[in-house]
Design a protein around this motif. Structure first.
Motif, PDB file in Angstrom:
ATOM      1  N   VAL A  13      -3.288  -3.286  -9.378  1.00  0.00           N
ATOM      2  CA  VAL A  13      -2.708  -2.241 -10.239  1.00  0.00           C
ATOM      3  C   VAL A  13      -1.584  -1.477  -9.535  1.00  0.00           C
ATOM      4  N   VAL A  14      -1.210  -1.907  -8.324  1.00  0.00           N
ATOM      5  CA  VAL A  14      -0.143  -1.215  -7.594  1.00  0.00           C
ATOM      6  C   VAL A  14       1.194  -1.444  -8.289  1.00  0.00           C
ATOM      7  N   LYS A  15       1.931  -0.373  -8.511  1.00  0.00           N
ATOM      8  CA  LYS A  15       3.225  -0.458  -9.197  1.00  0.00           C
ATOM      9  C   LYS A  15       4.369  -0.348  -8.199  1.00  0.00           C
ATOM     10  N   GLU A  16       5.474  -1.005  -8.527  1.00  0.00           N
ATOM     11  CA  GLU A  16       6.679  -0.882  -7.714  1.00  0.00           C
ATOM     12  C   GLU A  16       7.118   0.579  -7.684  1.00  0.00           C
ATOM     13  N   GLY A  17       7.631   0.992  -6.537  1.00  0.00           N
ATOM     14  CA  GLY A  17       8.136   2.354  -6.417  1.00  0.00           C
ATOM     15  C   GLY A  17       7.150   3.332  -5.832  1.00  0.00           C
ATOM     16  N   THR A  18       5.868   2.942  -5.766  1.00  0.00           N
ATOM     17  CA  THR A  18       4.897   3.801  -5.084  1.00  0.00           C
ATOM     18  C   THR A  18       5.028   3.582  -3.580  1.00  0.00           C
ATOM     19  N   TYR A  19       4.421   4.457  -2.824  1.00  0.00           N
ATOM     20  CA  TYR A  19       4.564   4.406  -1.369  1.00  0.00           C
ATOM     21  C   TYR A  19       3.217   4.095  -0.708  1.00  0.00           C
ATOM     22  N   LEU A  20       3.268   3.291   0.338  1.00  0.00           N
ATOM     23  CA  LEU A  20       2.071   2.970   1.098  1.00  0.00           C
ATOM     24  C   LEU A  20       1.632   4.196   1.897  1.00  0.00           C
ATOM     25  N   ALA A  21       0.382   4.602   1.736  1.00  0.00           N
ATOM     26  CA  ALA A  21      -0.085   5.853   2.342  1.00  0.00           C
ATOM     27  C   ALA A  21      -0.826   5.649   3.657  1.00  0.00           C
ATOM     28  N   GLN A  22      -1.189   4.420   3.954  1.00  0.00           N
ATOM     29  CA  GLN A  22      -1.930   4.158   5.192  1.00  0.00           C
ATOM     30  C   GLN A  22      -1.457   2.844   5.780  1.00  0.00           C
ATOM     31  N   THR A  23      -1.169   2.829   7.070  1.00  0.00           N
ATOM     32  CA  THR A  23      -0.672   1.626   7.740  1.00  0.00           C
ATOM     33  C   THR A  23      -1.650   0.473   7.601  1.00  0.00           C
ATOM     34  N   LEU A  24      -1.113  -0.712   7.337  1.00  0.00           N
ATOM     35  CA  LEU A  24      -1.930  -1.918   7.240  1.00  0.00           C
ATOM     36  C   LEU A  24      -1.763  -2.739   8.512  1.00  0.00           C
ATOM     37  N   TYR A  25      -2.883  -3.241   9.021  1.00  0.00           N
ATOM     38  CA  TYR A  25      -2.877  -4.071  10.225  1.00  0.00           C
ATOM     39  C   TYR A  25      -3.323  -5.479   9.870  1.00  0.00           C
ATOM     40  N   ASN A  26      -2.747  -6.477  10.566  1.00  0.00           N
ATOM     41  CA  ASN A  26      -3.213  -7.847  10.351  1.00  0.00           C
ATOM     42  C   ASN A  26      -4.480  -8.092  11.145  1.00  0.00           C
ATOM     43  N   GLU A  27      -4.980  -9.328  11.079  1.00  0.00           N
ATOM     44  CA  GLU A  27      -6.271  -9.634  11.705  1.00  0.00           C
ATOM     45  C   GLU A  27      -6.229  -9.522  13.230  1.00  0.00           C
ATOM     46  N   ARG A  28      -5.026  -9.486  13.822  1.00  0.00           N
ATOM     47  CA  ARG A  28      -4.904  -9.354  15.276  1.00  0.00           C
ATOM     48  C   ARG A  28      -4.671  -7.908  15.712  1.00  0.00           C
ATOM     49  N   GLY A  29      -4.714  -6.970  14.749  1.00  0.00           N
ATOM     50  CA  GLY A  29      -4.513  -5.569  15.086  1.00  0.00           C
ATOM     51  C   GLY A  29      -3.052  -5.167  15.173  1.00  0.00           C
ATOM     52  N   GLN A  30      -2.142  -6.053  14.750  1.00  0.00           N
ATOM     53  CA  GLN A  30      -0.715  -5.737  14.764  1.00  0.00           C
ATOM     54  C   GLN A  30      -0.331  -5.102  13.425  1.00  0.00           C
ATOM     55  N   ILE A  31       0.679  -4.229  13.454  1.00  0.00           N
ATOM     56  CA  ILE A  31       1.097  -3.564  12.226  1.00  0.00           C
ATOM     57  C   ILE A  31       1.740  -4.565  11.284  1.00  0.00           C
ATOM     58  N   LEU A  32       1.201  -4.639  10.091  1.00  0.00           N
ATOM     59  CA  LEU A  32       1.759  -5.488   9.046  1.00  0.00           C
ATOM     60  C   LEU A  32       2.775  -4.706   8.224  1.00  0.00           C
ATOM     61  N   LEU A  33       2.384  -3.521   7.775  1.00  0.00           N
ATOM     62  CA  LEU A  33       3.283  -2.611   7.063  1.00  0.00           C
ATOM     63  C   LEU A  33       2.928  -1.180   7.464  1.00  0.00           C
ATOM     64  N   ALA A  34       3.935  -0.399   7.794  1.00  0.00           N
ATOM     65  CA  ALA A  34       3.697   0.983   8.214  1.00  0.00           C
ATOM     66  C   ALA A  34       3.616   1.900   6.993  1.00  0.00           C
ATOM     67  N   LYS A  35       2.836   2.954   7.120  1.00  0.00           N
ATOM     68  CA  LYS A  35       2.720   3.901   6.011  1.00  0.00           C
ATOM     69  C   LYS A  35       4.086   4.521   5.723  1.00  0.00           C
ATOM     70  N   GLY A  36       4.304   4.849   4.454  1.00  0.00           N
ATOM     71  CA  GLY A  36       5.579   5.412   4.051  1.00  0.00           C
ATOM     72  C   GLY A  36       6.529   4.406   3.448  1.00  0.00           C
ATOM     73  N   VAL A  37       6.209   3.120   3.551  1.00  0.00           N
ATOM     74  CA  VAL A  37       7.067   2.075   2.991  1.00  0.00           C
ATOM     75  C   VAL A  37       7.026   2.136   1.465  1.00  0.00           C
ATOM     76  N   LYS A  38       8.203   2.045   0.844  1.00  0.00           N
ATOM     77  CA  LYS A  38       8.277   1.979  -0.613  1.00  0.00           C
ATOM     78  C   LYS A  38       7.950   0.559  -1.047  1.00  0.00           C
ATOM     79  N   LEU A  39       6.992   0.413  -1.921  1.00  0.00           N
ATOM     80  CA  LEU A  39       6.473  -0.908  -2.256  1.00  0.00           C
ATOM     81  C   LEU A  39       7.295  -1.582  -3.348  1.00  0.00           C
ATOM     82  N   THR A  40       7.632  -2.837  -3.081  1.00  0.00           N
ATOM     83  CA  THR A  40       8.305  -3.697  -4.045  1.00  0.00           C
ATOM     84  C   THR A  40       7.323  -4.787  -4.467  1.00  0.00           C
ATOM     85  N   SER A  41       7.690  -5.567  -5.486  1.00  0.00           N
ATOM     86  CA  SER A  41       6.813  -6.662  -5.909  1.00  0.00           C
ATOM     87  C   SER A  41       6.623  -7.666  -4.781  1.00  0.00           C
TER      88      SER A  41
END
Length: 368
Positions: free
Chosen positions: A8-36
């Motif tokens: 249900v995530v819509k384009e134009g919303t912002y990521l509020a919490q940093t996402l990490y991959n399975e190795r603990g590396q940053i996948l996407l940092a919080k604050g990123v404006k989300l696109t499709s």
């Protein structure tokens, strides 16, 4: 910020919490404006829900522990469990086995140090409450689950009044509670559907195999080891491996059982959607006296907030509202800001559910 399913995530919303991959590396940092494209990337990495910031929820929620400590703990648990799997091999020569044993000893010492650090930090925080669900991808589930269950156990243990030494053992033990899964065949451990009867019997062996490994290969205390053995026992005797009843189950194992079930329920898996925090809390409450010790359940529901600030909820009077402020004494009755009534957008106004006894929250709303 609020938690929403990825679908249900819509384009134009912002990521509020940093996402990490399975190795603990940053996948996407919080604050990123989300696109499709970014939403697809998140989904492809196995995330089933994320925290967003939109026009309805601007504030932030702080994690109980610092993100860098959480990621360090996950990496340490990963290394420890993987080394235990290597040590279980019959193909090792004497040199390789000694090298792995030394490595395992250091990794266990690292977990012990981290457990003490986490306990010392959280123990000093007054009136601590869990407001966040840990967001993780399906890859590396066991390692993330081990750490998050340990943190939940610690918060519950503090709320129940356990002493600090028991809290050290509890946190350490829950970090290692699933070590026996390293000895379960991958085709069973990672199966995406329901287990066949014979597969389930093999899966249940992770409790005894984990306990035996810790007893034979480490100097962990009995309190730590017994959590790996008993975390699937239920107070009515319907659990495994021994069908123990309430008074026969060690108190730290009872704490671990509640925490690890809550974390599992609120985690998205390939074969089922994650429960929302309020649904998971209701499940824990409904299982009090059957699966879980009732006094621990009462302590747990005082420490886990099913409706954090920013959550959009359905009210029983056909309204939709945003949670504005938590009532720590009555967490099911927060102060909310009504934004929609009878399907129509209204000028927002506050409603204190502590005072409006005839209105209750009926569920979480993801799309307004």
């Amino acid at each position: 910020m609020r938690l929403v399913p990825i679908g249900v995530v819509k384009e134009g919303t912002y990521l509020a919490q940093t996402l990490y991959n399975e190795r603990g590396q940053i996948l996407l940092a919080k604050g990123v404006k989300l696109t499709s494209g970014l939403v697809k990337r998140i989904r492809d990495h196995g995330f089933y829900s994320i925290y967003i910031i939109d026009e309805y929820s601007q504030g932030e929620l702080d994690d109980i522990i610092k993100p860098q400590i959480r990621q360090k703990a996950i990496a340490t648990v990963r290394a420890t469990l993987n080394t235990s799997a290597e040590l279980d091999s019959d193909d090792l020569n004497t040199f390789e086995r000694k090298k792995l044993q030394k490595q395992s000893e250091q990794e266990l010492a690292n977990i012990q140090e981290l457990a003490k650090l986490i306990v010392d930090d959280i123990f000093t925080q007054k009136d601590i409450m869990v407001n966040l669900v840990d967001i993780r991808s399906v890859d590396g589930y066991t390692y993330n689950h081990s750490v998050n269950s340990a943190i939940l156990s610690l918060v519950l243990g503090i709320g129940y009044g356990l002493n600090k030494n028991d809290l050290y053992d509890l946190t350490m033990g829950v970090m290692l509670h699933d070590i026996g899964k390293m000895f379960i065949p991958d085709e069973i451990l990672n199966k995406k559907g329901k287990f066949k009867d014979d597969e389930y019997e093999i899966m249940k062996e992770h409790t005894t195999r984990g306990f035996n490994y810790l007893r034979e290969n480490t100097n962990m205390s009995t309190k730590v080891r017994i959590i790996s053995l008993q975390h699937h026992e239920k107070v009515d005797g319907s659990g495994y491996p021994y069908g123990l009843k309430d008074e026969q189950i060690y108190i730290l194992s009872k704490v671990a059982a509640i925490a690890e079930v809550y974390d599992a329920l609120t985690s998205g898996r390939p074969y089922r959607d994650a429960m929302s925090p309020n649904e998971a809390v209701e499940y824990i409450m409904g299982s009090g006296g059957r699966h879980f010790n009732m006094e621990l359940v009462k302590a747990f529901v005082k420490k886990v907030n099913p409706y954090p600030v920013g959550t959009i909820v359905y009210l029983s009077n056909n309204s939709i509202a945003v949670v504005e402020e938590i009532n720590s004494l009555y967490i099911l009755r927060p102060l909310v800001r009504v934004i929609k009534q009878d399907g129509k957008i209204v000028e927002p106004f506050l409603c204190d559910l502590k005072k409006e006894n005839n209105i209750v929250i009926e569920g979480i709303c993801y799309e307004v």
